[in-house]
Design a protein around this motif. Sequence first.
Motif, PDB file in Angstrom:
ATOM      1  N   ALA A  14      38.010  54.600  41.152  1.00  0.00           N
ATOM      2  CA  ALA A  14      36.554  54.763  41.202  1.00  0.00           C
ATOM      3  C   ALA A  14      35.845  53.427  41.395  1.00  0.00           C
ATOM      4  O   ALA A  14      34.920  53.310  42.199  1.00  0.00           O
ATOM      5  N   PHE A  15      36.294  52.405  40.678  1.00  0.00           N
ATOM      6  CA  PHE A  15      35.669  51.087  40.814  1.00  0.00           C
ATOM      7  C   PHE A  15      35.980  50.472  42.172  1.00  0.00           C
ATOM      8  O   PHE A  15      35.128  49.824  42.768  1.00  0.00           O
TER       9      PHE A  15
ATOM     10  N   GLN B 257      33.275  47.723  43.581  1.00  0.00           N
ATOM     11  CA  GLN B 257      32.998  46.900  42.408  1.00  0.00           C
ATOM     12  C   GLN B 257      34.111  45.889  42.141  1.00  0.00           C
ATOM     13  O   GLN B 257      34.056  45.150  41.171  1.00  0.00           O
ATOM     14  N   LEU B 258      35.144  45.887  43.009  1.00  0.00           N
ATOM     15  CA  LEU B 258      36.271  44.980  42.836  1.00  0.00           C
ATOM     16  C   LEU B 258      36.514  44.208  44.123  1.00  0.00           C
ATOM     17  O   LEU B 258      36.372  44.758  45.213  1.00  0.00           O
ATOM     18  N   SER B 259      36.923  42.970  43.974  1.00  0.00           N
ATOM     19  CA  SER B 259      37.343  42.208  45.154  1.00  0.00           C
ATOM     20  C   SER B 259      38.671  42.799  45.635  1.00  0.00           C
ATOM     21  O   SER B 259      39.360  43.502  44.891  1.00  0.00           O
ATOM     22  N   ASP B 260      39.040  42.484  46.848  1.00  0.00           N
ATOM     23  CA  ASP B 260      40.318  42.964  47.378  1.00  0.00           C
ATOM     24  C   ASP B 260      41.483  42.463  46.531  1.00  0.00           C
ATOM     25  O   ASP B 260      42.433  43.203  46.271  1.00  0.00           O
TER      26      ASP B 260
ATOM     27  N   LEU C 156      45.180  45.276  40.299  1.00  0.00           N
ATOM     28  CA  LEU C 156      45.049  46.441  39.430  1.00  0.00           C
ATOM     29  C   LEU C 156      45.903  47.611  39.921  1.00  0.00           C
ATOM     30  O   LEU C 156      46.497  48.329  39.107  1.00  0.00           O
ATOM     31  N   ARG C 157      45.995  47.797  41.235  1.00  0.00           N
ATOM     32  CA  ARG C 157      46.868  48.854  41.765  1.00  0.00           C
ATOM     33  C   ARG C 157      48.325  48.598  41.377  1.00  0.00           C
ATOM     34  O   ARG C 157      49.042  49.516  40.990  1.00  0.00           O
TER      35      ARG C 157
END
Length: 93
Positions: free
Chosen positions: A44-45, A50-53, A59-60
């Motif tokens: 979702a983020f 809301q997240l840089s690449d 995070l993934r």
Amino acid sequence: AYEFGADTLGRVLASLLRDAERGEFRDFAAGEQAALAAQSVVVAFETAKQLSDTDAASLRAGVDRLYKTVEKEDSYRMSDFVAALRSLRAQAP
């Protein structure tokens, strides 16, 4: 009307981690549901930009490590799950 920012992701993951550290995800089904929740929040983020690449990729990878702890019901260990969730939380901006 709540404005979600990248810092909100860390708070959501911290909340999941607090539950995990209290023993809320003792069994496989609970751990699996928490892993799904963590992934949903990260996606979702990411979708909301809301997240840089770089943060999104990190995070993934953390979500993938979390999923490895719930791959097989007969080998689920809550301590491994909590460690992976702790690592995921540490990667959040």
